[in-house]
Structures are given as C-alpha cells and as structure tokens.
Design an enzyme around this catalytic site. Structure first.
Site, PDB file in Angstrom:
ATOM      1  CE  LYS A  20      -4.661  -0.587   1.728  1.00  0.00           C
ATOM      2  NZ  LYS A  20      -5.639  -0.200   2.763  1.00  0.00           N
ATOM      3  CD  GLU A  72     -18.422  -5.986   8.402  1.00  0.00           C
ATOM      4  OE1 GLU A  72     -17.750  -5.095   7.851  1.00  0.00           O
ATOM      5  OE2 GLU A  72     -18.512  -7.155   7.940  1.00  0.00           O
ATOM      6  NE  ARG A  74     -20.107  -6.600   5.118  1.00  0.00           N
ATOM      7  CZ  ARG A  74     -19.702  -6.762   3.866  1.00  0.00           C
ATOM      8  NH1 ARG A  74     -19.889  -5.798   2.989  1.00  0.00           N
ATOM      9  NH2 ARG A  74     -19.109  -7.870   3.493  1.00  0.00           N
TER      10      ARG A  74
END
Length: 627
Positions: free
Chosen positions: A280, A366, A394
């Site tokens: 990243k 979640e 979710r």
C-alpha cells in the site's frame, strides 16, 4: 507523456512491455497530484498500479469481467478506461464516483463499496456465462483483509466445489484500513515467506510420475507423500484444499513476473488463485510508511511534497467517542470495546494502547463482531461495539437473532450515522433507524452535541435492560463546553430547546441545529417555533407527543435518515395507534432513493434538510394568519 495517450484498454495494448513501468510512474504521479485536490483513497490505489496495468494489458475488458472488491482501489482502472479527464470531479457532487459505477462505464461490471462481495458476484457471472454458452474470463480482485469476511469464505467454498473457470486475484498488502488480524492473515504471511513452494511442488509431481504404479495402496501412499510435502513446505495449503490452483506469491510491482503468472492463470482450467503481494502506498514514501493515515486523504493538502491534514475546530464525534470510552473504562473494568477492522476509523487507537486486553479487533467480520459482543454480554461484560452504520447492515441477522431476541446488554456505538458525503450511497448511515426500530427490546438515541454525546455513552454503559444504540455523525461537534461529571439521561425523554406555540419542530442528532436555525428564520417572520430535541427514536417520549396533541400544535419531524420506517414514521404510527387523527404533521428526511456522493451539505440540500426548507414547510402548513 504516455498517460495522455491512454483513453482505453486498446490504447494501453499498443504500448510495448518496456514502456509499462514508465506508465506506472506517470499514473502514480497523476494520482498524487489529483487526489491532493479532490481527496480520495490514496494508499490502496498506489498499491495496485502495476496489477491494474497488467490486467488490462493481458485481458479484454469489458468482455472479460473485472470485479474490484470494495472498489476503493479502482482509480487506476478508471484512468485506463477513459475517465482520466474526469478526475477533477472525483467524489464531487454529480461527478466521478470513488467506487465502480455501471452508469459511468461499460468496464464497471460490478458496483460495490463494502468488502467481501466480489467472489460471490464472480461466481454468479461465471455460472451465467456457462449456462449461456459464452466464453470470457471472470476475474475478481480481492484484498487479504476482505478475504476474512464470511461471505468471501462462503464463496471460496462454492467456487472450489463447482470448479468454475475463474481467476481470483488475491491482492495481499497485509492491510485493509487498519492492520489485518486473524489466522487467515497469518497463513498468508507464511505463504509470502515460502516462495519456493511451487518449485518444490512441481519437482515432487514430476518424481511421482516417474515411479511406476504398483497397485492402488501404493498410489494412495504416493498421494499422501505429495500432500505431506505440501504441508511441510507451507503450513496448511488452504486454497488448494478448497480446490483452487494456487500460483504465487508474486511480486505485484514487478510487471514481468506479474504478467507471466497471469498468463499461466489464463491457460489453467478450473478456479485459479493468483497470490499477488503488493505494498500500500507504493511509490509515495509517506504513504508507504503510514498507509493507514494515507488510506483516505479527503481532508489533506500537499505541502512541501507531503499531504498535511488541516487542524482546528471542534473535535469530531468519533474522536469524542474514543476519549469518552477511555474515561468510562477507567471506572468500569467490565467495558470491552469491539470493532470489525475499524480501530483507527472508530478512534480506538488510544483505548487499545491503554486497555489492550479489552479492545478486540475481529477483522472484517461484522456478523461475528455482533455475536461475539452478544457472547460477552451473556457473561456479565459490557461490550461496546464500535461499528459504522453502513457496516452494521452486514450484521443485521445477528442483531436480531443473537442480541435483540435474547435481550442482551450490548451497546451499539453506531458511527457515521447520517450522510457521509463523498463516499456516497454505499456508505451513508441512513438506514439503521429503520432496521433497528422494528426490533423489540432495542433503545435508539442520538445526541444534539458532543456534551450530550458523552452523557449518552455513559447512560448506554449503565443501561441493563437490553441492547441500546447510540448513533453519531462522523463530522465535528458544535464546540460546546463539556461537563466534568457524567449524567444519566432518562430513557425515552426529550427536551425542549426553545419554547413556541405556533409549530413544533421535532428533531434529534444533527438535525436539532437545523431546527434551531429554522426557528431563527421563522421568528423574524413572527412565527414562534417550539424546538424539541427528541433524543430518542425508540422509545418515543409519549408524554411529549400527548401534550402536542392536546395543544393541537402542527408538527414537523426532521431526521437525517430514510423516511421509510424512520423517526417521522414512528411518530405517525404512535398517533394512529392512539386514534389522534386529523393532526397537522409533516415528515422531513431522506426520500426513497439512493443519494449519491457529494458534500454533506449538498446532500442535505438535495433532500430538503436545511433551515430554509424547514421554514418553507412551516409556511405551507400554517394558516394564512400565521404568515
């Protein structure tokens, strides 16, 4: 400039392989300069430059289907598919979306904004392709963080079972927003460190083929030897066990190595997983060193070659949440903070440092987070689940089945409630009122300012009669002074902010300020508006509602949430159930459509959640003598 020549994948294919690294450098420079103006997801896109170039160079989009999981890393894809000149409008109102968008381009075949959906969507596309007798590649690109999502694992299991031709790109950058956690992440780490795996596997297979078969028992023994060698080299060949051909790990920033692996994958039958290791922020040193900070740069500007964040003003609600929870946990050892991969976003960094044993990041999971909190609650702990409203969607079945139905004392700290601005419709926190309000046992509240917020958090952690949700915006508070001591807020009780007998403005959360400003406008026109901070969506303040009915005062409810099943709907239901008919009531909120990206103010203006529109609505409701 090579980049200026590229307005489609066909133009990209006209470049030589030797020119591609130069193009990658130009794309990185373009991203840094462009996002310094518009904001957006920086680190994730810098990390997939070579991968995106390789995919478009070797495959034929849109015939071949690219599904970008989460979608926040699709900027390079947009650049290469003819949208570079639209980047000055990125994430702006009516401009280029920060996520894949079908209406923008035929190359965007899958819309998303949440993680872990790409594999299921890809499986559906591959099934449709085979049923229709068509021929194209289906290529989902999913990060190692998103791979921990239950939906992704369910899809991996199905894909491996059905043996559909598909190329899954595992973009392994060891990060989602915060550092990834969990056993699967650790397994990928082991794979990254065993680059000789494929070579050993090929050599073993070659040797086994050279040994003549002397009966079934010996053949089974040889297969066990092969499997044992696999597990010796890599502790747990997870993907091959599921039925995938595993290729990698591949350096995601070496185009020649990357393209060779993708070519090999394209000629392999059945499902293939190409394990691509990327970094990243690649190519921009500040983002490489802190990809969490540079994940999104919406409030940054470039100074001396680096992004600098603006400062000043009142603290944002998430920061207030983190500081308040520390104060509460210092006095109550039973408080445990739980979050699904949002330590940084939910501002739990300092809480984690202070209470490492009482701060649990479960990863992008979640559903698990909600039920894990429920399990804590059964044993007398006080779980505080810090979760964005859009991500709580979710975990809805778990909220219903595992928390509300069992009436467990779980505190839902619902962050990003209301409009969220530039991230748009996939991230708005405008549905949680509707889907929580219909559950027995639920309490839902939202503060008008940061001082009331700290008292609501305290009240929630002291509440022992079931689940309770505290909703709050991602934006800055009002800058009010804070009380030194916490106070309990009576459950289900509103407060009158401003007296008035001509009309009642019922609001909560961010809309209390809008109502107060509307009252100022109306006062200048001789209309006295009573501004009521409802505080609670559930339970409603029935005493207050009955009083308004007795006084026959017209009512406007104001909410930064969907009107369908929302706060205004709750007020109308109450009056209907109590046969209070013929009352003059209007409901203001978000209509029944998806509001796209832009600033929060622009989104509020679009749906009429402004002081001016509230005042105009009052004029339409009141008799002429009031005007």
């Amino acid at each position: 400039m090579l980049l200026e020549q590229i307005n489609s994948p066909d133009k990209l294919k006209q470049l030589s392989v030797e020119e591609l690294p130069m193009l990658a450098n130009e794309i990185r420079k373009f991203l840094i300069e462009s996002l310094s103006v518009t904001g957006g997801h920086l680190s994730s896109n810098l990390g997939v430059v070579e991968l995106t170039i390789a995919l478009h160079y070797l495959f034929d989009s849109p015939k071949d289907k690219f599904l970008w999981d989460v979608g926040h890393q699709a900027y390079v894809h947009k650049i290469l598919t003819g949208r570079r000149e639209q980047f000055p409008t990125l994430r702006q109102y009516k401009g280029l979306c920060g996520f894949p968008k079908m209406r923008e381009s035929e190359h965007d075949v899958w819309e998303t904004g949440h993680s872990s959906t790409s594999l299921s969507g890809a499986m559906g596309m591959a099934a449709a392709r085979d049923l229709l007798g068509e021929n194209y590649k289906v290529i989902p690109i999913i990060g190692d963080g998103a791979l921990t999502g239950g939906m992704a694992l369910e899809a991996l299991n199905h894909i491996g079972e059905e043996k559909k031709d598909m190329i899954v790109i595992l973009n392994d950058n060891e990060m989602s927003i915060s550092p990834n956690v969990g056993a699967l992440h650790n397994h990928l780490g082991r794979l990254r460190t065993h680059k000789g795996y494929n070579k050993v596997k090929e050599e073993v297979e070659y040797l086994l083929k050279k040994i003549p078969t002397v009966g079934q028992p010996f053949a089974k023994t040889l297969e066990r030897i092969k499997d044992s060698l696999k597990y010796l080299v890599v502790s747990g060949v997870f993907f091959e066990t599921l039925g995938f051909t595993y290729l990698g790990p591949v350096n995601g920033h070496q185009l020649d190595e990357l393209m060779e692996s993708l070519r090999q994958a394209s000629h392999t039958k059945g499902p293939v997983l190409v394990h691509v290791v990327t970094k990243k922020g690649q190519g921009y040193k500040p983002a490489e060193e802190d990809s969490t900070v540079y994940h999104g740069v919406g409030t940054y500007k470039i100074e001396s070659g680096a992004f600098k964040k603006g400062t000043g003003g009142a603290p944002a609600y998430p920061a207030m949440f983190g500081k308040t929870l520390i104060r509460l946990a210092e006095k109550d050892p039973k408080i445990v903070a739980v979050t699904p991969a949002m330590i940084t976003g939910s501002k739990l960094d300092q809480f984690q440092e202070k209470f490492p044993e009482r701060c649990v990041d479960v990863g992008i999971a979640e559903q698990h987070a909600v039920t894990y909190a429920a399990g804590l609650a059964t044993q007398g702990m006080k779980p505080v689940l810090a979760i964005y409203s859009t991500f709580l969607q979710r975990g809805y079945d778990q909220l219903v089945h595992d928390v509300a139905r069992q009436n467990l004392n779980v505190v839902f700290a619902v962050d990003r409630a209301g409009f969220v601005g530039e991230d748009g419709e996939t991230h708005h926190g405008v549905y949680d009122i509707s889907f929580m309000r219909n559950q027995p046992n639920m309490v839902i509240m939202m503060p008008k300012d940061e001082n009331e917020f700290q008292h609501m958090l305290y009240t929630a952690t002291q509440y022992n009669d079931g689940p309770i949700a505290v909703r709050y915006s991602k934006n800055a508070g009002l800058g009010v002074s804070l009380d030194d001591e916490f106070k309990l807020i009576p459950i289900g009780k509103s407060e009158v902010i401003r007296p008035g007998n001509d009309i009642a403005l019922l609001a909560f959360g961010t809309m209390v300020e809008v109502a107060a400003k509307a009252a100022d406008l109306l006062e200048c026109q001789g209309i006295q508006a009573r501004v009521i901070n409802a505080r609670f969506v559930k339970p409603l303040d029935e005493e207050m509602l009955n009083q308004l009915a007795e006084e026959k005062i017209p009512i406007i409810t104001i909410e930064e949430g969907t009107l369908v099943g929302g706060f205004g709907s709750a007020v109308l239901e109450y009056y209907a159930q109590h046969h209070q008919l013929g009352m003059n009531i209007r409901t203001l909120g978000i209509p029944d459509y998806y509001v796209e990206h832009g600033s929060v103010q622009q989104q509020r203006e679009e749906v009429g959640l402004t002081p001016e529109n509230v005042a105009d609505t009052v004029h339409k409701m009141l008799p002429l003598k009031k005007q």
